[in-house]
Design a protein around this motif. Structure first.
Motif, PDB file in Angstrom:
ATOM      1  N   LYS A  86       0.834  -1.191   0.000  1.00 34.88           N
ATOM      2  CA  LYS A  86       0.000   0.000   0.000  1.00 34.88           C
ATOM      3  C   LYS A  86       0.872   1.244   0.000  1.00 34.88           C
ATOM      4  O   LYS A  86       2.052   1.198   0.355  1.00 34.88           O
ATOM      5  CB  LYS A  86      -0.916   0.017   1.229  1.00 34.88           C
ATOM      6  CG  LYS A  86      -0.180   0.163   2.554  1.00 34.88           C
ATOM      7  CD  LYS A  86      -1.152   0.296   3.706  1.00 34.88           C
ATOM      8  CE  LYS A  86      -0.413   0.555   5.017  1.00 34.88           C
ATOM      9  NZ  LYS A  86      -1.353   0.757   6.135  1.00 34.88           N
ATOM     10  N   LEU A  87       0.287   2.367  -0.420  1.00 37.45           N
ATOM     11  CA  LEU A  87       0.943   3.657  -0.353  1.00 37.45           C
ATOM     12  C   LEU A  87       0.455   4.352   0.902  1.00 37.45           C
ATOM     13  O   LEU A  87      -0.739   4.616   1.056  1.00 37.45           O
ATOM     14  CB  LEU A  87       0.615   4.494  -1.598  1.00 37.45           C
ATOM     15  CG  LEU A  87       1.182   3.994  -2.931  1.00 37.45           C
ATOM     16  CD1 LEU A  87       0.663   4.855  -4.076  1.00 37.45           C
ATOM     17  CD2 LEU A  87       2.701   4.011  -2.899  1.00 37.45           C
ATOM     18  N   ASP A  88       1.388   4.647   1.817  1.00 39.07           N
ATOM     19  CA  ASP A  88       1.008   5.244   3.087  1.00 39.07           C
ATOM     20  C   ASP A  88       2.256   5.843   3.727  1.00 39.07           C
ATOM     21  O   ASP A  88       3.373   5.666   3.231  1.00 39.07           O
ATOM     22  CB  ASP A  88       0.382   4.185   4.008  1.00 39.07           C
ATOM     23  CG  ASP A  88      -0.568   4.795   5.034  1.00 39.07           C
ATOM     24  OD1 ASP A  88      -0.469   6.018   5.272  1.00 39.07           O
ATOM     25  OD2 ASP A  88      -1.398   4.059   5.592  1.00 39.07           O
ATOM     26  N   VAL A  89       2.054   6.541   4.834  1.00 39.54           N
ATOM     27  CA  VAL A  89       3.200   7.052   5.585  1.00 39.54           C
ATOM     28  C   VAL A  89       3.951   5.868   6.179  1.00 39.54           C
ATOM     29  O   VAL A  89       3.364   4.795   6.405  1.00 39.54           O
ATOM     30  CB  VAL A  89       2.737   7.997   6.706  1.00 39.54           C
ATOM     31  CG1 VAL A  89       2.071   9.225   6.130  1.00 39.54           C
ATOM     32  CG2 VAL A  89       1.788   7.276   7.667  1.00 39.54           C
ATOM     33  N   PRO A  90       5.259   5.984   6.445  1.00 42.17           N
ATOM     34  CA  PRO A  90       6.006   4.871   7.042  1.00 42.17           C
ATOM     35  C   PRO A  90       5.396   4.433   8.367  1.00 42.17           C
ATOM     36  O   PRO A  90       5.105   5.246   9.236  1.00 42.17           O
ATOM     37  CB  PRO A  90       7.399   5.467   7.246  1.00 42.17           C
ATOM     38  CG  PRO A  90       7.499   6.558   6.245  1.00 42.17           C
ATOM     39  CD  PRO A  90       6.117   7.132   6.151  1.00 42.17           C
ATOM     40  N   GLN A  91       5.154   3.132   8.488  1.00 41.26           N
ATOM     41  CA  GLN A  91       4.557   2.578   9.700  1.00 41.26           C
ATOM     42  C   GLN A  91       5.260   1.278  10.071  1.00 41.26           C
ATOM     43  O   GLN A  91       5.788   0.574   9.210  1.00 41.26           O
ATOM     44  CB  GLN A  91       3.070   2.281   9.484  1.00 41.26           C
ATOM     45  CG  GLN A  91       2.230   3.487   9.126  1.00 41.26           C
ATOM     46  CD  GLN A  91       0.781   3.110   8.882  1.00 41.26           C
ATOM     47  OE1 GLN A  91       0.120   2.545   9.747  1.00 41.26           O
ATOM     48  NE2 GLN A  91       0.278   3.417   7.693  1.00 41.26           N
ATOM     49  N   SER A  92       5.256   0.992  11.355  1.00 40.74           N
ATOM     50  CA  SER A  92       5.811  -0.269  11.840  1.00 40.74           C
ATOM     51  C   SER A  92       5.114  -0.633  13.139  1.00 40.74           C
ATOM     52  O   SER A  92       4.845   0.229  13.981  1.00 40.74           O
ATOM     53  CB  SER A  92       7.320  -0.135  12.081  1.00 40.74           C
ATOM     54  OG  SER A  92       7.854  -1.338  12.572  1.00 40.74           O
ATOM     55  N   GLY A  93       4.775  -1.910  13.293  1.00 36.12           N
ATOM     56  CA  GLY A  93       4.113  -2.355  14.506  1.00 36.12           C
ATOM     57  C   GLY A  93       2.752  -2.958  14.225  1.00 36.12           C
ATOM     58  O   GLY A  93       2.325  -3.055  13.073  1.00 36.12           O
ATOM     59  N   SER A  94       2.075  -3.360  15.291  1.00 34.81           N
ATOM     60  CA  SER A  94       0.800  -4.067  15.151  1.00 34.81           C
ATOM     61  C   SER A  94      -0.339  -3.306  15.808  1.00 34.81           C
ATOM     62  O   SER A  94      -0.153  -2.624  16.822  1.00 34.81           O
ATOM     63  CB  SER A  94       0.904  -5.458  15.781  1.00 34.81           C
ATOM     64  OG  SER A  94       1.887  -6.241  15.138  1.00 34.81           O
ATOM     65  N   GLN A  95      -1.512  -3.436  15.205  1.00 33.41           N
ATOM     66  CA  GLN A  95      -2.744  -2.904  15.774  1.00 33.41           C
ATOM     67  C   GLN A  95      -3.857  -3.874  15.432  1.00 33.41           C
ATOM     68  O   GLN A  95      -4.043  -4.226  14.264  1.00 33.41           O
ATOM     69  CB  GLN A  95      -3.057  -1.521  15.211  1.00 33.41           C
ATOM     70  CG  GLN A  95      -4.312  -0.885  15.825  1.00 33.41           C
ATOM     71  CD  GLN A  95      -4.551   0.521  15.303  1.00 33.41           C
ATOM     72  OE1 GLN A  95      -4.111   0.849  14.211  1.00 33.41           O
ATOM     73  NE2 GLN A  95      -5.236   1.342  16.077  1.00 33.41           N
ATOM     74  N   ALA A  96      -4.564  -4.329  16.487  1.00 29.94           N
ATOM     75  CA  ALA A  96      -5.603  -5.349  16.308  1.00 29.94           C
ATOM     76  C   ALA A  96      -4.990  -6.574  15.629  1.00 29.94           C
ATOM     77  O   ALA A  96      -4.029  -7.131  16.131  1.00 29.94           O
ATOM     78  CB  ALA A  96      -6.780  -4.788  15.531  1.00 29.94           C
TER      79      ALA A  96
ATOM     80  N   ARG B 172      -1.450 -10.249  11.547  1.00 32.04           N
ATOM     81  CA  ARG B 172      -0.606 -10.313  12.731  1.00 32.04           C
ATOM     82  C   ARG B 172      -0.375 -11.766  13.144  1.00 32.04           C
ATOM     83  O   ARG B 172      -1.322 -12.555  13.239  1.00 32.04           O
ATOM     84  CB  ARG B 172      -1.264  -9.549  13.883  1.00 32.04           C
ATOM     85  CG  ARG B 172      -0.397  -9.487  15.137  1.00 32.04           C
ATOM     86  CD  ARG B 172      -1.087  -8.673  16.217  1.00 32.04           C
ATOM     87  NE  ARG B 172      -0.238  -8.481  17.380  1.00 32.04           N
ATOM     88  CZ  ARG B 172      -0.587  -7.785  18.458  1.00 32.04           C
ATOM     89  NH1 ARG B 172      -1.788  -7.227  18.502  1.00 32.04           N
ATOM     90  NH2 ARG B 172       0.241  -7.648  19.466  1.00 32.04           N
ATOM     91  N   ALA B 173       0.884 -12.107  13.372  1.00 34.09           N
ATOM     92  CA  ALA B 173       1.238 -13.459  13.796  1.00 34.09           C
ATOM     93  C   ALA B 173       1.534 -13.472  15.293  1.00 34.09           C
ATOM     94  O   ALA B 173       2.040 -12.488  15.843  1.00 34.09           O
ATOM     95  CB  ALA B 173       2.456 -13.950  13.019  1.00 34.09           C
ATOM     96  N   VAL B 174       1.234 -14.570  15.935  1.00 34.27           N
ATOM     97  CA  VAL B 174       1.530 -14.720  17.353  1.00 34.27           C
ATOM     98  C   VAL B 174       3.030 -14.973  17.506  1.00 34.27           C
ATOM     99  O   VAL B 174       3.569 -15.910  16.920  1.00 34.27           O
ATOM    100  CB  VAL B 174       0.734 -15.892  17.962  1.00 34.27           C
ATOM    101  CG1 VAL B 174       1.097 -16.065  19.431  1.00 34.27           C
ATOM    102  CG2 VAL B 174      -0.758 -15.651  17.804  1.00 34.27           C
ATOM    103  N   PRO B 175       3.745 -14.126  18.246  1.00 30.18           N
ATOM    104  CA  PRO B 175       5.194 -14.314  18.373  1.00 30.18           C
ATOM    105  C   PRO B 175       5.527 -15.600  19.119  1.00 30.18           C
ATOM    106  O   PRO B 175       4.753 -16.063  19.978  1.00 30.18           O
ATOM    107  CB  PRO B 175       5.653 -13.079  19.161  1.00 30.18           C
ATOM    108  CG  PRO B 175       4.442 -12.632  19.909  1.00 30.18           C
ATOM    109  CD  PRO B 175       3.271 -12.965  19.020  1.00 30.18           C
ATOM    110  N   VAL B 176       6.661 -16.177  18.765  1.00 31.47           N
ATOM    111  CA  VAL B 176       7.110 -17.384  19.447  1.00 31.47           C
ATOM    112  C   VAL B 176       8.413 -17.086  20.169  1.00 31.47           C
ATOM    113  O   VAL B 176       9.148 -16.174  19.804  1.00 31.47           O
ATOM    114  CB  VAL B 176       7.327 -18.548  18.448  1.00 31.47           C
ATOM    115  CG1 VAL B 176       6.014 -18.930  17.813  1.00 31.47           C
ATOM    116  CG2 VAL B 176       8.342 -18.163  17.372  1.00 31.47           C
TER     117      VAL B 176
END
Length: 219
Positions: free
Chosen positions: A3-13, A29-33
């Motif tokens: 997608k075209l968007d502002v730089p983002q990093s991280g998870s939401q919902a 989003r994946a469940v971290p191990v």
């Protein structure tokens, strides 16, 4: 999904924003191990020890590391240029030294022109796996730090999974045989697959060369 968007990093919902060489994208989003592997435990222990060593530095030493961090900005996962803190610089430099089997330093490395190595891979399922480099031999107590990927499809032209394989002896002569260390990490080599290798030279001061990446299909 790209997608075209502002730089983002991280998870939401249930969505995680990330970035690769093709741009910004969203993924589920994946469940971290937490495998808590021996290597992972060693890295955590090392970070803790280096943080203790940071607190033991003098104010003048910490100032010099802060200045070093400001003078050596990095590119983060979003493609943005950021300057590491003195603590981050100290831990980063000394993690590299300890990883290569070299002694820790309390002063930041002095910038010098350290050429990147020229690499040639020889790899076969026999197994034969060596990394030839130039110039040779290394000098000034330098070591060659070698990382590699698991065996992947021969059609791949990009790899983002590099793991430490071994560091050469100080002032080593080309080539470095990594067959045993690679097999211990990833298992036996399989013909027809591709392996990526990334290597850089590190001096006892903590100064590093640029990492060089090469790949080859296993014969």
């Amino acid at each position: 999904m790209k997608k075209l968007d502002v730089p983002q990093s991280g998870s939401q919902a249930n969505t995680t924003a990330s970035r690769n060489r093709f741009g910004q994208y969203d993924r589920t989003r994946a469940v971290p191990v937490n495998p808590n592997s021996a290597r992972q435990s060693l890295s955590r222990s090392r970070l803790s020890e280096l943080s203790v060593a940071w607190r033991a530095l003098s104010d003048a030493e910490r100032i010099s590391w802060n200045e070093y961090g400001s003078a050596h900005p990095r590119t983060d996962s979003l493609g943005q240029t950021v300057a590491p803190t003195g603590h981050q610089s100290f831990v980063g430099v000394n993690s590299g030294l300890v990883n290569a089997g070299l002694a820790q330093v309390t002063a930041p490395p002095v910038d010098i022109d350290l050429p990147a190595p020229e690499l040639v891979l020889t790899v076969a399922a026999s197994p034969t796996f060596s990394v030839a480099f130039a110039p040779t031999p290394l000098s000034g107590g330098a070591k060659m730090v070698i990382q590699a990927s698991p065996s992947i499809s021969a059609g791949r032209s990009f790899n983002g999974d590099y793991r430490f394989i071994q560091a050469s002896a100080a002032d080593a002569v080309s080539p470095v045989n990594i067959a045993a260390a690679y097999a211990a990490k990833f298992g036996a080599l399989a013909s027809g697959l591709r392996v990526f290798v990334r290597a850089y030279v590190i001096l006892p001061s903590g100064q590093r060369s640029v990492g060089v990446v090469v790949s080859k299909v296993i014969a």
